[in-house]
Design an enzyme around this catalytic site. Structure first.
Site, PDB file in Angstrom:
ATOM      1  N   TYR A 179       0.699  -1.187  -0.121  1.00 19.26           N
ATOM      2  CA  TYR A 179       0.002   0.002   0.044  1.00 19.26           C
ATOM      3  C   TYR A 179       0.750   1.171   0.020  1.00 19.26           C
ATOM      4  O   TYR A 179       0.643   2.123  -0.962  1.00 19.26           O
ATOM      5  CB  TYR A 179      -1.034  -0.056   1.152  1.00 19.26           C
ATOM      6  CG  TYR A 179      -1.771   1.141   1.384  1.00 19.26           C
ATOM      7  CD1 TYR A 179      -2.607   1.536   0.459  1.00 19.26           C
ATOM      8  CD2 TYR A 179      -1.705   1.919   2.602  1.00 19.26           C
ATOM      9  CE1 TYR A 179      -3.518   2.740   0.737  1.00 19.26           C
ATOM     10  CE2 TYR A 179      -2.336   3.039   2.773  1.00 19.26           C
ATOM     11  CZ  TYR A 179      -3.517   3.125   1.849  1.00 19.26           C
ATOM     12  OH  TYR A 179      -4.162   4.443   1.911  1.00 19.26           O
TER      13      TYR A 179
HETATM   14  N1  LIG Z   1      -9.593   5.376   5.433  1.00 20.60           N
HETATM   15  C1  LIG Z   1      -8.316   5.614   5.808  1.00 20.60           C
HETATM   16  O1  LIG Z   1      -8.012   5.816   7.120  1.00 20.60           O
HETATM   17  C2  LIG Z   1      -7.355   6.347   4.838  1.00 20.60           C
HETATM   18  C3  LIG Z   1      -6.153   7.041   5.278  1.00 20.60           C
HETATM   19  C4  LIG Z   1      -5.236   7.542   4.223  1.00 20.60           C
HETATM   20  C5  LIG Z   1      -5.771   7.484   2.991  1.00 20.60           C
HETATM   21  N2  LIG Z   1      -6.649   6.858   2.612  1.00 20.60           N
HETATM   22  C6  LIG Z   1      -7.122   6.894   1.194  1.00 20.60           C
HETATM   23  O2  LIG Z   1      -8.465   7.676   0.856  1.00 20.60           O
HETATM   24  C7  LIG Z   1      -8.720   7.133  -0.212  1.00 20.60           C
HETATM   25  C8  LIG Z   1     -10.383   6.666  -0.078  1.00 20.60           C
HETATM   26  O3  LIG Z   1     -10.629   5.905   0.860  1.00 20.60           O
HETATM   27  P1  LIG Z   1     -11.733   5.598   1.791  1.00 20.60           P
HETATM   28  O4  LIG Z   1     -11.205   5.511   3.204  1.00 20.60           O
HETATM   29  O5  LIG Z   1     -12.938   6.659   1.553  1.00 20.60           O
HETATM   30  O6  LIG Z   1     -12.190   4.245   1.456  1.00 20.60           O
HETATM   31  P2  LIG Z   1     -13.551   3.635   0.810  1.00 20.60           P
HETATM   32  O7  LIG Z   1     -14.938   4.098   1.317  1.00 20.60           O
HETATM   33  O8  LIG Z   1     -13.505   2.155   0.561  1.00 20.60           O
HETATM   34  O9  LIG Z   1     -13.483   4.281  -0.660  1.00 20.60           O
HETATM   35  C9  LIG Z   1     -12.782   3.529  -1.715  1.00 20.60           C
HETATM   36  C10 LIG Z   1     -13.303   4.228  -3.171  1.00 20.60           C
HETATM   37  O10 LIG Z   1     -12.421   4.154  -4.098  1.00 20.60           O
HETATM   38  C11 LIG Z   1     -13.180   3.381  -5.306  1.00 20.60           C
HETATM   39  N3  LIG Z   1     -12.604   2.400  -5.957  1.00 20.60           N
HETATM   40  C12 LIG Z   1     -11.810   1.379  -5.595  1.00 20.60           C
HETATM   41  N4  LIG Z   1     -11.243   0.639  -6.723  1.00 20.60           N
HETATM   42  C13 LIG Z   1     -11.861   1.296  -7.667  1.00 20.60           C
HETATM   43  C14 LIG Z   1     -11.384   1.293  -9.287  1.00 20.60           C
HETATM   44  N5  LIG Z   1     -10.750  -0.014  -9.443  1.00 20.60           N
HETATM   45  N6  LIG Z   1     -12.103   1.900  -9.863  1.00 20.60           N
HETATM   46  C15 LIG Z   1     -12.684   3.125  -9.536  1.00 20.60           C
HETATM   47  N7  LIG Z   1     -12.906   3.297  -8.340  1.00 20.60           N
HETATM   48  C16 LIG Z   1     -12.409   2.460  -7.240  1.00 20.60           C
HETATM   49  C17 LIG Z   1     -14.475   2.846  -4.478  1.00 20.60           C
HETATM   50  O11 LIG Z   1     -15.550   2.933  -5.358  1.00 20.60           O
HETATM   51  P3  LIG Z   1     -16.335   1.645  -5.981  1.00 20.60           P
HETATM   52  O12 LIG Z   1     -16.144   0.420  -5.070  1.00 20.60           O
HETATM   53  O13 LIG Z   1     -17.688   2.186  -6.382  1.00 20.60           O
HETATM   54  O14 LIG Z   1     -15.483   1.516  -7.397  1.00 20.60           O
HETATM   55  C18 LIG Z   1     -14.785   3.820  -3.418  1.00 20.60           C
HETATM   56  O15 LIG Z   1     -15.739   5.003  -3.834  1.00 20.60           O
HETATM   57  C19 LIG Z   1      -8.159   6.079  -0.587  1.00 20.60           C
HETATM   58  O16 LIG Z   1      -7.251   6.101  -1.567  1.00 20.60           O
HETATM   59  C20 LIG Z   1      -7.226   5.545   0.602  1.00 20.60           C
HETATM   60  O17 LIG Z   1      -6.047   4.901   0.344  1.00 20.60           O
HETATM   61  C21 LIG Z   1      -7.615   6.328   3.377  1.00 20.60           C
END
Ligand SMILES: NC(=O)c1ccc[n+]([C@@H]2O[C@H](COP(=O)([O-])OP(=O)(O)OC[C@H]3O[C@@H](n4cnc5c(N)ncnc54)[C@H](OP(=O)(O)O)[C@@H]3O)[C@@H](O)[C@H]2O)c1
Length: 291
Positions: A179
C-alpha cells in the site's frame, strides 16, 4: 510567508481570508473526484458541490454513484456520474475522452479512489498480486488520469491535482509495504509533475491523511478503537488542498516520523518493529479467512 502555498493562496488565506463571505475559489470549477461512491470521496464530492463546484463523480458502483449524484442535486449542487474501473486502461482512456468532450478541461482532479492492504511480507511470499493490484489503483490509475487531463489543464493555464495519499509515506509502517509503496510512487510522481507544470500554473497537492473511519479500515480490528477522522473532516482537508493548493498537507506525527526516519533510521526500525509486534496480522491477512 508560508512557502508551501502558492502566492495567490497565501494572499487569500492571510489577507482576503479575513474578510467574511468571500466566494470559494471552487465556484464554477469542474472538479473530478475518483472514488466518489463512498467514504472520503463521497464527502469530498458533497463538500465541493456545496461550495459551487461542478463535480464529476467516478467509481465502479453505478448505484452508489447515482445515490451521491442525486443527493448533491437535491441539495442544489451540480454533479455528473461516470462509471469506470480505473484499473482498466481502455475504460480510463474512454472516461478521459468523454469528460473532455462533455465538460472541456477539468480544472481540478482529486485522485481519491484506492485500496489498502495490511499484510506482512511473511504472508505475502506467494502474493505478488497484492503488489500489482495496489499499484494498479493507487498509482497507474491516477497517472493515466493525470496524463489524460494534464494537456487541457496546461493549455488553459490552470489546473490542480490533489492526491489522497497517506501519512504512511512518511512513517513507513510495517505490514503496509504494498500500500505505502504505491502511494509513495504517486506522491513522488506528483512532486516531479508539479515542477514540470509549474510554469503553466498547474499544481499538485499530496494530502497525507491519517486514519479516517470508512469502509476501508473496518476490516482491521487493530483500528477499531484507534482515533480516526470522520470522512467529512477528511473532506475539509481536501477542500483546503483544492482552495489553497499547498504542496503537501501532512500530520504532525507524519512529519516528525519523516524527520526521525532521516536522522535516526536504525532507531526508527527498532521502534517500528516493536510497535508492529503489538498489532499482528489479521486472520484474513494470514490467509485464515476469505479475502
Ligand atoms: N480510510 C483511511 O484511513 C485512509 C487513510 C489515508 C488515506 N486513505 C485513502 O483515501 C482514499 C479513499 O478511501 P476511503 O477510506 O474513503 O475508502 P472507501 O470508502 O473504501 O473508498 C474507496 C473508493 O475507491 C473506489 N474504488 C476502488 N477501486 C476502484 C477502481 N478500481 N476503480 C474506480 N474506483 C475504485 C471505491 O468505489 P467503487 O467500489 O464504487 O469502485 C470507493 O469509492 C483511498 O485512496 C485511501 O487509500 C484512506
Amino acid at each position: 510567508m508560508n512557502l508551501f502555498l502558492t502566492p495567490r493562496a497565501f494572499l487569500r488565506r492571510q489577507v482576503l481570508g479575513r474578510v467574511r463571505d468571500l466566494p470559494s475559489p471552487l465556484v464554477g470549477r469542474t472538479v473530478l473526484v475518483t472514488g466518489a461512491s463512498s467514504g472520503i470521496g463521497e464527502a469530498t464530492a458533497r463538500a465541493v458541490a456545496a461550495r459551487g463546484g461542478v463535480v464529476l463523480l467516478v467509481a465502479r458502483r453505478a448505484g452508489e454513484l447515482e445515490r451521491v449524484r442525486s443527493g448533491i442535486e437535491a441539495d442544489g449542487g451540480t454533479a455528473y456520474s461516470y462509471v469506470c474501473d480505473l484499473t482498466d486502461s481502455a475504460a480510463t482512456d474512454e472516461l478521459v475522452a468523454a469528460v473532455l468532450v462533455e465538460h472541456g478541461a477539468v480544472d481540478m482532479l482529486v485522485n481519491n479512489a484506492g485500496r489498502s492492504i495490511r499484510r506482512s511480507l511473511e504472508y505475502s511470499y506467494d502474493r505478488m498480486h497484492d503488489f500489482e493490484r495496489t499499484m494498479a489503483i493507487n498509482y497507474f490509475g491516477p497517472v493515466r488520469l493525470i496524463l489524460g487531463l494534464l494537456p487541457a489543464m496546461r493549455a488553459q493555464r490552470f489546473g490542480h491535482v490533489v492526491n489522497i495519499v497517506t501519512w504512511g509515506v512518511q512513517i513507513k509502517a510495517p505490514r503496509f509495504s504494498a500500500y505505502i509503496a504505491s502511494k509513495t510512487a504517486l506522491d513522488t510522481f506528483s512532486r516531479i509533475a508539479g515542477r514540470e507544470a509549474y510554469a503553466d500554473n498547474v499544481t499538485f497537492t499530496n494530502l497525507r491523511l491519517s486514519l479516517v473511519r470508512t469502509d476501508m479500515i473496518t476490516a482491521t480490528d487493530a483500528y477499531a478503537q484507534a482515533p480516526a477522522k470522520s470522512p467529512e473532516q477528511a473532506a475539509m482537508l481536501v477542500v483546503r488542498a483544492l482552495e489553497d493548493r499547498p504542496l503537501t498537507i501532512s500530520t504532525t506525527i507524519g512529519t516528525v516520523s519523516e524527520v526521525l526516519n532521516l536522522l535516526a533510521p536504525r532507531l526508527m526500525d527498532a521502534v517500528a518493529s516493536a510497535g508492529a509486534r503489538r498489532f499482528p496480522d489479521s486472520p484474513a491477512a494470514r490467509g485464515e479467512s476469505a479475502d
